[in-house]
Write an enzyme that holds these catalytic residues in place. Structure first.
Site, PDB file in Angstrom:
ATOM      1  N   LYS A   1       0.334  -1.125  -0.017  1.00 51.94           N
ATOM      2  CA  LYS A   1      -0.425   0.051   0.171  1.00 51.94           C
ATOM      3  C   LYS A   1       0.709   1.068  -0.021  1.00 51.94           C
ATOM      4  O   LYS A   1       1.848   1.091   1.036  1.00 51.94           O
ATOM      5  CB  LYS A   1      -0.654  -0.187   1.565  1.00 51.94           C
ATOM      6  CG  LYS A   1      -2.019   0.758   1.870  1.00 51.94           C
ATOM      7  CD  LYS A   1      -2.341   0.880   2.761  1.00 51.94           C
ATOM      8  CE  LYS A   1      -3.326   2.783   2.977  1.00 51.94           C
ATOM      9  NZ  LYS A   1      -4.397   2.739   4.048  1.00 51.94           N
TER      10      LYS A   1
ATOM     11  N   LYS B   1      -9.905  13.249   9.105  1.00 53.54           N
ATOM     12  CA  LYS B   1     -10.045  12.066   9.623  1.00 53.54           C
ATOM     13  C   LYS B   1      -9.116  14.002  10.585  1.00 53.54           C
ATOM     14  O   LYS B   1      -9.519  14.592  10.387  1.00 53.54           O
ATOM     15  CB  LYS B   1      -7.726  11.399   9.559  1.00 53.54           C
ATOM     16  CG  LYS B   1      -8.240  10.419   9.158  1.00 53.54           C
ATOM     17  CD  LYS B   1      -6.934  10.397   9.185  1.00 53.54           C
ATOM     18  CE  LYS B   1      -6.737   8.529   8.518  1.00 53.54           C
ATOM     19  NZ  LYS B   1      -7.458   7.710   9.263  1.00 53.54           N
TER      20      LYS B   1
ATOM     21  N   ASP C   1       1.361   5.868   5.523  1.00 48.07           N
ATOM     22  CA  ASP C   1       0.314   4.805   5.279  1.00 48.07           C
ATOM     23  C   ASP C   1       1.070   4.215   3.531  1.00 48.07           C
ATOM     24  O   ASP C   1       0.724   4.027   2.983  1.00 48.07           O
ATOM     25  CB  ASP C   1      -1.080   6.242   4.492  1.00 48.07           C
ATOM     26  CG  ASP C   1      -1.999   5.688   4.707  1.00 48.07           C
ATOM     27  OD1 ASP C   1      -1.566   4.203   5.070  1.00 48.07           O
ATOM     28  OD2 ASP C   1      -3.093   5.687   4.351  1.00 48.07           O
TER      29      ASP C   1
ATOM     30  N   ASP D   1     -12.185   7.413   4.036  1.00 46.84           N
ATOM     31  CA  ASP D   1     -10.566   7.222   4.277  1.00 46.84           C
ATOM     32  C   ASP D   1     -10.483   5.203   4.347  1.00 46.84           C
ATOM     33  O   ASP D   1      -9.467   5.203   4.829  1.00 46.84           O
ATOM     34  CB  ASP D   1     -10.873   7.164   5.402  1.00 46.84           C
ATOM     35  CG  ASP D   1      -9.795   7.116   6.366  1.00 46.84           C
ATOM     36  OD1 ASP D   1      -9.571   7.629   5.992  1.00 46.84           O
ATOM     37  OD2 ASP D   1      -9.605   7.443   8.631  1.00 46.84           O
TER      38      ASP D   1
ATOM     39  N   GLU E   1      -9.384   3.674   1.597  1.00 44.05           N
ATOM     40  CA  GLU E   1      -8.773   3.933   0.843  1.00 44.05           C
ATOM     41  C   GLU E   1      -7.779   3.136   0.159  1.00 44.05           C
ATOM     42  O   GLU E   1      -7.953   2.534  -0.808  1.00 44.05           O
ATOM     43  CB  GLU E   1      -8.274   5.208   0.816  1.00 44.05           C
ATOM     44  CG  GLU E   1      -6.788   5.493   0.744  1.00 44.05           C
ATOM     45  CD  GLU E   1      -6.680   5.078   2.892  1.00 44.05           C
ATOM     46  OE1 GLU E   1      -7.522   5.735   3.374  1.00 44.05           O
ATOM     47  OE2 GLU E   1      -5.174   4.953   2.720  1.00 44.05           O
TER      48      GLU E   1
ATOM     49  N   ARG F   1      -7.684  -0.011   0.607  1.00 43.71           N
ATOM     50  CA  ARG F   1      -8.982  -1.250   0.181  1.00 43.71           C
ATOM     51  C   ARG F   1      -9.124  -0.961  -1.197  1.00 43.71           C
ATOM     52  O   ARG F   1      -8.720  -2.267  -2.215  1.00 43.71           O
ATOM     53  CB  ARG F   1      -9.522  -2.063   0.796  1.00 43.71           C
ATOM     54  CG  ARG F   1     -11.001  -1.252   0.876  1.00 43.71           C
ATOM     55  CD  ARG F   1     -11.637  -1.475   2.573  1.00 43.71           C
ATOM     56  NE  ARG F   1     -11.109  -1.141   3.667  1.00 43.71           N
ATOM     57  CZ  ARG F   1     -11.601  -1.141   4.817  1.00 43.71           C
ATOM     58  NH1 ARG F   1     -12.541  -1.336   4.655  1.00 43.71           N
ATOM     59  NH2 ARG F   1     -11.179  -0.918   6.024  1.00 43.71           N
TER      60      ARG F   1
HETATM   61  N1  BES Z   1      -4.314   4.472   7.147  1.00 41.00           N
HETATM   62  C1  BES Z   1      -5.739   4.043   7.755  1.00 41.00           C
HETATM   63  C2  BES Z   1      -5.339   3.192   8.721  1.00 41.00           C
HETATM   64  C3  BES Z   1      -5.021   3.624  10.064  1.00 41.00           C
HETATM   65  C4  BES Z   1      -5.881   4.655  10.553  1.00 41.00           C
HETATM   66  C5  BES Z   1      -3.747   3.622  10.411  1.00 41.00           C
HETATM   67  C6  BES Z   1      -5.433   4.827  12.174  1.00 41.00           C
HETATM   68  C7  BES Z   1      -3.306   4.081  11.981  1.00 41.00           C
HETATM   69  C8  BES Z   1      -4.087   4.507  12.890  1.00 41.00           C
HETATM   70  C9  BES Z   1      -6.484   3.974   6.671  1.00 41.00           C
HETATM   71  O1  BES Z   1      -6.761   4.104   5.759  1.00 41.00           O
HETATM   72  C10 BES Z   1      -7.462   4.129   7.741  1.00 41.00           C
HETATM   73  O2  BES Z   1      -8.059   5.337   7.438  1.00 41.00           O
HETATM   74  N2  BES Z   1      -8.788   2.932   8.004  1.00 41.00           N
HETATM   75  C11 BES Z   1      -9.866   3.637   8.220  1.00 41.00           C
HETATM   76  C12 BES Z   1     -11.277   2.337   7.992  1.00 41.00           C
HETATM   77  C13 BES Z   1     -12.545   3.423   8.361  1.00 41.00           C
HETATM   78  C14 BES Z   1     -12.715   3.637   7.790  1.00 41.00           C
HETATM   79  C15 BES Z   1     -13.293   1.899   8.192  1.00 41.00           C
HETATM   80  C16 BES Z   1      -9.528   3.096  10.074  1.00 41.00           C
HETATM   81  O3  BES Z   1      -8.683   2.051  10.726  1.00 41.00           O
HETATM   82  O4  BES Z   1      -9.897   3.768  10.553  1.00 41.00           O
HETATM   83 ZN    ZN Z   2      -5.008   4.812   5.191  1.00 44.10          ZN
HETATM   84 MN    MN Z   3      -7.439   5.590   5.116  1.00 43.23          MN
END
Ligand code: BES
Ligand code: ZN
Ligand code: MN
Length: 489
Positions: free
Chosen positions: A258, A270, A281, A340, A342, A344
């Site tokens: 990724k 966020k 990321d 968010d 994104e 996947r």
């Molecule tokens: N890059 C983030 C994952 C992440 C979030 C890593 C917080 C560390 C801390 C990913 O793109 C993301 O935002 N995931 C969301 C998914 C949700 C919207 C289903 C998450 O995990 O909050």
């Molecule tokens: Zn992300």
């Molecule tokens: Mn995200």
């Protein structure tokens, strides 16, 4: 960083010349020393052999080295390769800070296998890494370097020499991954990431193709492009390939990372608190680029493709909205419920593309979910799969690499969570089981191809410096990537 000078030596420890000679002291078994210099240290409890304890002695009688460092190694029975890694990395950080340039580490019988030698070299190279290349003032930790490392063993051999080189290759690759990961998001755009991949590929004799936005539009990568459209920075899909001189079979292994160079969350934005961390990321992508370098240098007999979808997730005026429905490369339609989620979306198109390129096995690494951080914390990565055989190979590679991983479920019930009325699949499944529903999304695009998904959201970044590692990127799962390829049969 210039290359560290390495050598194996089987001469007597007392005759090793260096700025600092590191000797292991186990708890409860004091090492035999010439003379009685260490006796008062032991009697006063300053030297106990406890893990993490370092005692520096200048001009110790009987030794050629300027300093002798008695390094606590803990209990002899529980001293593993990973313990040696931590000890050697911590020693390197400590001694570098004291201006030692030329260090020696003595490995005694029982702790002198190829894995021990590799781990020691790797640890010193990685331990010396600092994240402050963009600091211009004088308090830089990076201004100190270690120039030379001697590893002393009871007996040298060609196998140990090879292990020494392998440790160097992996350590340098891990530091490349870290250098890329730590770059700030204004500098490390998707195109800049592609430039890193191309430079690495050129230097190591790999092919590297970069698909631009127009090409991806022609191919129909609607999921990836939907994420990219909110940013002024154009996206890319990077494809690196290592071809062995004599492949041992028909395996085409894809390593997919990724590469979100910054994740604001997009329109589902966020909170601002801590958002600066979302430059990390792209750590999965950086681990793939580093792994491809190590693979190019170690030359395993399996074909390996490194595939990196890279975008910036921004809430620009062209950004995709919650409610949008995009058509992925696979033809499946996806309802965007949260912009968010994104990672996947870019990975599903990369996975489909890997299949189109004839990949027979796939591993993706992604800072994918906050849920995995809640589930496993910061030391263990989450592993999801559709194939027990590949899982076995992956877990054994992770053990050799010293990167902790835990297998978690991805079941039909997780796929159920992604059902929507308007499209084939939704991009989020709710809070409960968030890491597994994210994996279920990817699995839907993988089909029957043996596949591993590694969620490194908790492990790719170290928030607080440790004695053995600087704050910042850890390069995980680079070590496991490399071992998977080199142990492939
Ligand atoms: N890059 C983030 C994952 C992440 C979030 C890593 C917080 C560390 C801390 C990913 O793109 C993301 O935002 N995931 C969301 C998914 C949700 C919207 C289903 C998450 O995990 O909050
Ligand atoms: Zn992300
Ligand atoms: Mn995200």
């Amino acid at each position: 960083m210039s290359k560290i000078k390495l050598q194996l030596a089987d001469s007597a420890q007392t005759s090793l010349e260096s700025d600092a000679l590191v000797l292991l002291e186990f708890e409860g078994t004091p090492r035999p020393e010439p003379g009685t210099v260490l006796t008062p240290y032991r009697e006063s409890g300053e030297i106990t052999g406890k893990s993490g304890e370092f005692t520096l002695l200048h001009n110790l009688s009987g030794y050629q080295a300027r300093r002798v460092v008695i390094a606590g190694a803990g209990k002899r029975e529980s001293f593993e390769v990973a313990s040696l890694w931590k000890l050697a990395a911590a020693a390197a950080r400590l001694l570098k800070g004291k201006g030692a340039k030329n260090i020696a580490i003595a490995l005694e019988a029982g702790f002198d296998s190829g894995d021990h030698v590799s781990a020691t070299v790797q640890a010193v190279i990685e331990g010396a890494w600092e994240p402050d290349t963009l600091k211009t003032n004088t308090d830089k930790d990076g201004s100190h370097t270690i120039d030379a490392l001697t590893i002393s063993v009871p007996a040298t051999s060609p196998a140990l020499e090879a292990a020494l080189r392998a440790g160097q290759v992996i350590g340098e690759a891990a530091n490349l991954t870290r250098d890329i990961s730590v770059e700030p998001p204004n500098k490390l755009t998707p195109m800049a990431l592609a430039t890193h991949a191309q430079a690495m590929a050129k230097a190591n004799g790999l092919s590297c193709e970069v698909l631009d936005q127009d090409r991806m539009r022609q191919l129909g990568m609607g999921a990836l492009l939907g994420v990219a459209q909110g940013s002024a920075e154009p996206p890319a899909l990077i494809v690196m390939e290592y071809k062995p001189a004599k492949p041992s079979g028909d395996t085409r292994l894809a390593l997919i990372g990724k590469g979100v160079t910054f994740d604001t969350g997009g329109i589902s934005i966020k909170p601002s608190e801590g958002m600066e961390k979302m430059k990390y990321d792209m750590c999965g992508a950086a681990a793939v680029i580093g792994a491809m370098q190590a693979i190019a240098q170690l030359k395993p007999s399996v074909t390996v493709l490194g595939i990196v979808p890279t975008v910036e997730n921004m809430p620009g005026s062209k950004a995709q909205r919650p409610g949008d429905i995009v058509t992925s490369l696979s033809g499946k339609t996806i309802e965007i419920l949260n912009t968010d989620a994104e990672g996947r979306l870019i990975l599903c198109d990369a996975i489909t593309y890997a299949k189109q390129l004839g990949c027979t096995h796939m591993v993706d690494a992604a800072t994918l979910t906050g849920a995995i951080v809640v589930a496993l914390g910061h030391n263990i990565s989450g592993v999801f799969t559709n194939n027990d055989d590949l899982l076995g190979r992956w877990m054994s590679a992770s053990k050799t690499a010293g990167e902790k991983m835990w297998h978690l479920p991805v079941e039909d019930e997780h796929r159920e969570l992604l059902k929507t009325v308007y499209a084939d699949i939704g991009n989020v499944g709710g809070r409960a089981g968030g890491a597994s529903s994210a994996a279920a999304f990817l699995k839907d695009f993988v089909g029957d191809t043996p596949w591993i998904h590694v969620d490194i959201a908790g492990t790719a970044w170290l928030d607080d410096a440790k004695p053995y590692m600087a704050k910042g990127p850890t390069a995980i799962p680079l070590g496991t990537f490399v071992k998977l390829a080199t142990q492939w049969k």
